[in-house]
Design an enzyme around this catalytic site. Structure first.
Site, PDB file in Angstrom:
ATOM      1  N   CYS A  58     -12.181   4.768 -29.166  1.00 18.65           N
ATOM      2  CA  CYS A  58     -13.196   5.658 -29.459  1.00 18.65           C
ATOM      3  C   CYS A  58     -14.068   5.800 -28.034  1.00 18.65           C
ATOM      4  O   CYS A  58     -15.219   5.093 -27.845  1.00 18.65           O
ATOM      5  CB  CYS A  58     -13.974   4.901 -30.610  1.00 18.65           C
ATOM      6  SG  CYS A  58     -13.187   5.095 -32.049  1.00 18.65           S
ATOM      7  N   GLU A  59     -13.387   6.307 -27.111  1.00 16.14           N
ATOM      8  CA  GLU A  59     -13.913   6.605 -25.708  1.00 16.14           C
ATOM      9  C   GLU A  59     -13.557   7.930 -25.503  1.00 16.14           C
ATOM     10  O   GLU A  59     -12.204   8.100 -25.504  1.00 16.14           O
ATOM     11  CB  GLU A  59     -13.444   5.663 -24.591  1.00 16.14           C
ATOM     12  CG  GLU A  59     -13.983   4.049 -24.912  1.00 16.14           C
ATOM     13  CD  GLU A  59     -15.254   3.823 -24.404  1.00 16.14           C
ATOM     14  OE1 GLU A  59     -15.675   4.380 -23.476  1.00 16.14           O
ATOM     15  OE2 GLU A  59     -15.602   2.658 -24.520  1.00 16.14           O
ATOM     16  N   TYR A  75      -8.531   5.646 -12.464  1.00 20.98           N
ATOM     17  CA  TYR A  75      -8.186   6.468 -11.042  1.00 20.98           C
ATOM     18  C   TYR A  75      -8.073   7.934 -11.308  1.00 20.98           C
ATOM     19  O   TYR A  75      -7.418   8.511 -10.595  1.00 20.98           O
ATOM     20  CB  TYR A  75      -7.067   5.722 -10.730  1.00 20.98           C
ATOM     21  CG  TYR A  75      -6.980   4.203 -10.325  1.00 20.98           C
ATOM     22  CD1 TYR A  75      -8.013   3.542  -9.793  1.00 20.98           C
ATOM     23  CD2 TYR A  75      -5.972   3.562 -10.872  1.00 20.98           C
ATOM     24  CE1 TYR A  75      -7.977   2.206  -9.731  1.00 20.98           C
ATOM     25  CE2 TYR A  75      -5.829   2.101 -11.107  1.00 20.98           C
ATOM     26  CZ  TYR A  75      -6.844   1.480 -10.150  1.00 20.98           C
ATOM     27  OH  TYR A  75      -7.008   0.235 -10.214  1.00 20.98           O
ATOM     28  N   GLY A  84       0.798  -1.364  -0.012  1.00 25.68           N
ATOM     29  CA  GLY A  84      -0.036   0.145   0.035  1.00 25.68           C
ATOM     30  C   GLY A  84       1.043   1.220   0.000  1.00 25.68           C
ATOM     31  O   GLY A  84       0.319   2.184  -0.352  1.00 25.68           O
ATOM     32  N   GLY A 141       3.907  -3.687  -3.769  1.00 24.68           N
ATOM     33  CA  GLY A 141       3.611  -3.836  -5.038  1.00 24.68           C
ATOM     34  C   GLY A 141       3.976  -2.631  -5.675  1.00 24.68           C
ATOM     35  O   GLY A 141       5.219  -2.388  -6.525  1.00 24.68           O
ATOM     36  N   GLU A 197       3.809  -6.971   1.641  1.00 22.81           N
ATOM     37  CA  GLU A 197       3.490  -7.102   0.179  1.00 22.81           C
ATOM     38  C   GLU A 197       3.448  -5.916  -0.650  1.00 22.81           C
ATOM     39  O   GLU A 197       2.390  -5.576  -1.110  1.00 22.81           O
ATOM     40  CB  GLU A 197       2.128  -7.531   0.489  1.00 22.81           C
ATOM     41  CG  GLU A 197       1.556  -8.916   1.376  1.00 22.81           C
ATOM     42  CD  GLU A 197       0.214  -9.220   1.613  1.00 22.81           C
ATOM     43  OE1 GLU A 197      -0.648  -8.454   1.161  1.00 22.81           O
ATOM     44  OE2 GLU A 197       0.080 -10.533   2.049  1.00 22.81           O
ATOM     45  N   TYR A 207       0.632  -1.755 -12.100  1.00 21.70           N
ATOM     46  CA  TYR A 207      -0.901  -1.732 -12.725  1.00 21.70           C
ATOM     47  C   TYR A 207      -1.023  -1.070 -13.948  1.00 21.70           C
ATOM     48  O   TYR A 207      -1.725  -0.119 -14.267  1.00 21.70           O
ATOM     49  CB  TYR A 207      -1.559  -1.042 -11.637  1.00 21.70           C
ATOM     50  CG  TYR A 207      -1.563  -1.382 -10.303  1.00 21.70           C
ATOM     51  CD1 TYR A 207      -2.231  -2.783 -10.090  1.00 21.70           C
ATOM     52  CD2 TYR A 207      -0.665  -0.941  -9.420  1.00 21.70           C
ATOM     53  CE1 TYR A 207      -1.959  -3.321  -8.763  1.00 21.70           C
ATOM     54  CE2 TYR A 207      -0.562  -1.479  -7.815  1.00 21.70           C
ATOM     55  CZ  TYR A 207      -1.060  -2.456  -7.648  1.00 21.70           C
ATOM     56  OH  TYR A 207      -0.993  -3.366  -6.480  1.00 21.70           O
ATOM     57  N   ARG A 264      -4.785   3.349 -16.076  1.00 24.74           N
ATOM     58  CA  ARG A 264      -4.834   4.230 -14.689  1.00 24.74           C
ATOM     59  C   ARG A 264      -5.401   5.529 -14.870  1.00 24.74           C
ATOM     60  O   ARG A 264      -6.117   6.114 -13.960  1.00 24.74           O
ATOM     61  CB  ARG A 264      -3.355   4.139 -13.842  1.00 24.74           C
ATOM     62  CG  ARG A 264      -3.004   2.603 -13.742  1.00 24.74           C
ATOM     63  CD  ARG A 264      -1.647   2.779 -12.758  1.00 24.74           C
ATOM     64  NE  ARG A 264      -2.328   3.208 -11.511  1.00 24.74           N
ATOM     65  CZ  ARG A 264      -2.212   4.335 -10.909  1.00 24.74           C
ATOM     66  NH1 ARG A 264      -1.518   5.170 -11.770  1.00 24.74           N
ATOM     67  NH2 ARG A 264      -2.526   4.752  -9.680  1.00 24.74           N
TER      68      ARG A 264
HETATM   69  C1  LIG Z   1      -2.859  -5.285  -4.319  1.00 24.77           C
HETATM   70  C2  LIG Z   1      -2.515  -5.703  -2.902  1.00 24.77           C
HETATM   71  C3  LIG Z   1      -1.035  -5.532  -2.343  1.00 24.77           C
HETATM   72  C4  LIG Z   1      -0.035  -4.467  -3.092  1.00 24.77           C
HETATM   73  O1  LIG Z   1      -0.592  -3.314  -2.882  1.00 24.77           O
HETATM   74  P1  LIG Z   1       0.420  -2.034  -3.275  1.00 24.77           P
HETATM   75  O2  LIG Z   1      -0.276  -0.758  -3.348  1.00 24.77           O
HETATM   76  O3  LIG Z   1       0.691  -2.238  -4.811  1.00 24.77           O
HETATM   77  O4  LIG Z   1       1.429  -1.986  -2.587  1.00 24.77           O
HETATM   78  C5  LIG Z   1      -0.724  -6.281  -1.338  1.00 24.77           C
HETATM   79  N1  LIG Z   1      -1.518  -6.899  -0.678  1.00 24.77           N
HETATM   80  C6  LIG Z   1      -2.781  -7.343  -1.267  1.00 24.77           C
HETATM   81  C7  LIG Z   1      -3.612  -8.105  -0.510  1.00 24.77           C
HETATM   82  C8  LIG Z   1      -3.013  -6.695  -2.332  1.00 24.77           C
HETATM   83  O5  LIG Z   1      -4.263  -7.148  -2.918  1.00 24.77           O
END
Ligand SMILES: *Cc1c(COP(=O)(O)O)cnc(C)c1O
Length: 425
Positions: free
Chosen positions: A344-345, A316, A239, A275, A273, A373, A312
């Site tokens: 075409c959007e 978003y 996150g 990403g 976790e 993403y 994105r």
């Molecule tokens: C998407 C997700 C992440 C990664 O989130 P980031 O914002 O990319 O760090 C980690 N854990 C879970 C369960 C997710 O669904």
């Protein structure tokens, strides 16, 4: 910090001029930088030096095998949200014992596959999921190690579509109800309770929601231990945000200090976790200007990348930085333009009213912070082919996903028997 910089007036990925890749492959294409991925991983990991911790890269952010492989070589595990992602993680070189399986809709088939592969942990998001996993695991004579994903009911102050830790989101189980789920888990055959999990949202720009969630996690761990559960792993999710335009995300080092303060002395292995924070700034999307369209009211740069390649901005309202591959003069005037794709959007927008230096048809542009993403959310809408992905390392580049072909696009479709062989009269 990333390794997409101007050298001698032309944008490079590490030591490779991006125009050289465009010449070789055509546009659009995604380009990832090994040095940036490595740097981001190391900066994140360094914060937890001396703690028992495991970084499980959230591979939904960018699941190209070469990206997974680059991080796996540094010791990363994987956070996966589908059976397909388990296959990718394994194919990219992540050992099964470093794979955490998240997600609200794991099917029995996916559970069986994950158990057969020998993954580390399932993060359970509901009672029926727990019951299903218990049935699948005990049916195979296996034991599934689980954490329950707690929904802390905390507003992560991020875009609504990527907030996951509020009680009206589909994710996790509210505390204290989760306590009952732990009780049920302890009594379920084929289940071993080992931890607690959380993930409150993505693109967080403030540490306060994390801190509130992790403080609750620490209290929950203590209460669960009091209930007799052996909570030895704490999965804090991902996150951490990145800079798209004006955002100022907290540095990973500050995040680590906060984590240590909240949960550093629980005696748990800490699982992370991340990403976006690893992958986003390690990638760009390179595209070419097809037309400069002046309407008298506005200037549009119509480029050959579109919302099907990078969703994105449309999904978003993300404000990715966009720069020319040829470095503009510092004194070049900037004028606002809309940068749009051919789809075409009306929503097919890469940037709105963006101040840009003078750009002409055929110029190459780089959309920055597109490594997370980006390609993973691409589609073939408007029958546009999935674009290539390139990984750079020092002075070399490798095509790590080839451009899709029309044979591939059309090859899996067929006409039904009642239409085959007929043509309109
Ligand atoms: C998407 C997700 C992440 C990664 O989130 P980031 O914002 O990319 O760090 C980690 N854990 C879970 C369960 C997710 O669904």
């Amino acid at each position: 910090m990333d390794h997409f910089v101007y050298k001698d007036g032309v944008l490079h990925a590490e030591d490779v001029p991006l125009a050289r890749i465009a010449d070789a492959l055509g546009t659009p294409f995604y380009c990832y930088s090994t040095a940036t991925l490595v740097r981001h991983y190391r900066v994140f990991a360094e914060g937890f030096d001396g703690l028992d911790s495991l970084i499980c890269y959230s591979i939904k952010a960018n699941s190209n095998l070469a990206v997974i492989g680059t991080l796996a070589a540094l010791g990363a595990g994987a956070d996966v949200v589908s059976g397909g992602e388990i296959r990718r993680a394994l194919a990219g070189g992540v050992p099964a014992h470093k794979i955490v399986f998240s997600g609200v809709g794991k099917t029995r088939d996916e559970m069986a596959m994950a158990l057969d592969a020998g993954i580390m942990q399932f993060n359970i998001e509901s009672e029926p999921e727990l019951a299903a996993l218990s049935a699948v695991a005990s049916g195979r004579g296996a034991t599934a190690q689980i954490a329950v994903r707690i929904n802390p009911d905390i507003d992560a102050a991020t875009h609504d579509k990527i907030a996951t830790g509020r009680k009206d989101n589909k994710f996790g189980i509210p505390w204290p109800r989760a306590r009952e789920v732990y009780r049920a888990a302890a009594a379920s055959p084929g289940i071993e309770v080992v931890g607690l999990a959380m993930h409150i949202g993505s693109q967080l720009l403030d540490l306060a929601p994390f801190e509130a969630a992790f403080t609750l996690a620490a209290r929950a761990v203590a209460e669960l231990r009091g209930d007799g559960h052996d909570i030895r792993r704490l999965d804090l999710g991902g996150g951490l945000g990145v800079t798209y335009g004006q955002d100022t995300p907290p540095p990973p080092a500050d995040y680590a200090v906060m984590v240590r303060r909240c949960v550093g002395d629980l005696g748990c292995q800490l699982i992370f976790e991340p990403g976006r924070v690893l992958a986003a700034n390690a990638g760009i999307l390179v595209c070419r200007v097809i037309y400069v369209k002046e309407t008298g009211h506005k200037t549009f740069l119509v480029v050959d990348a579109a919302m099907n390649d990078l969703l994105r901005p449309a999904l978003y309202e993300a404000g990715h930085e966009i720069i020319p591959l040829k470095e503009p003069a510092a004194a070049a005037p900037r004028a606002p333009v809309d940068i749009v794709g051919p789809i075409c959007e009306t929503g097919d927008i890469l940037a709105l009213a963006r101040p840009m230096p003078p750009v002409v048809a055929d110029d190459l542009l780089a959309v920055r912070t597109a490594g997370a993403y980006g390609s993973v959310m691409a589609s073939t809408y408007n029958s546009r082919l999935l674009v290539p992905e390139v990984l750079v390392k020092d002075g070399e580049f490798s095509v790590v996903r080839a451009r899709q072909t029309f044979e591939e696009l059309l090859g899996s479709e067929s006409l039904p028997a009642w239409l085959a062989g007929k043509s309109a009269a």
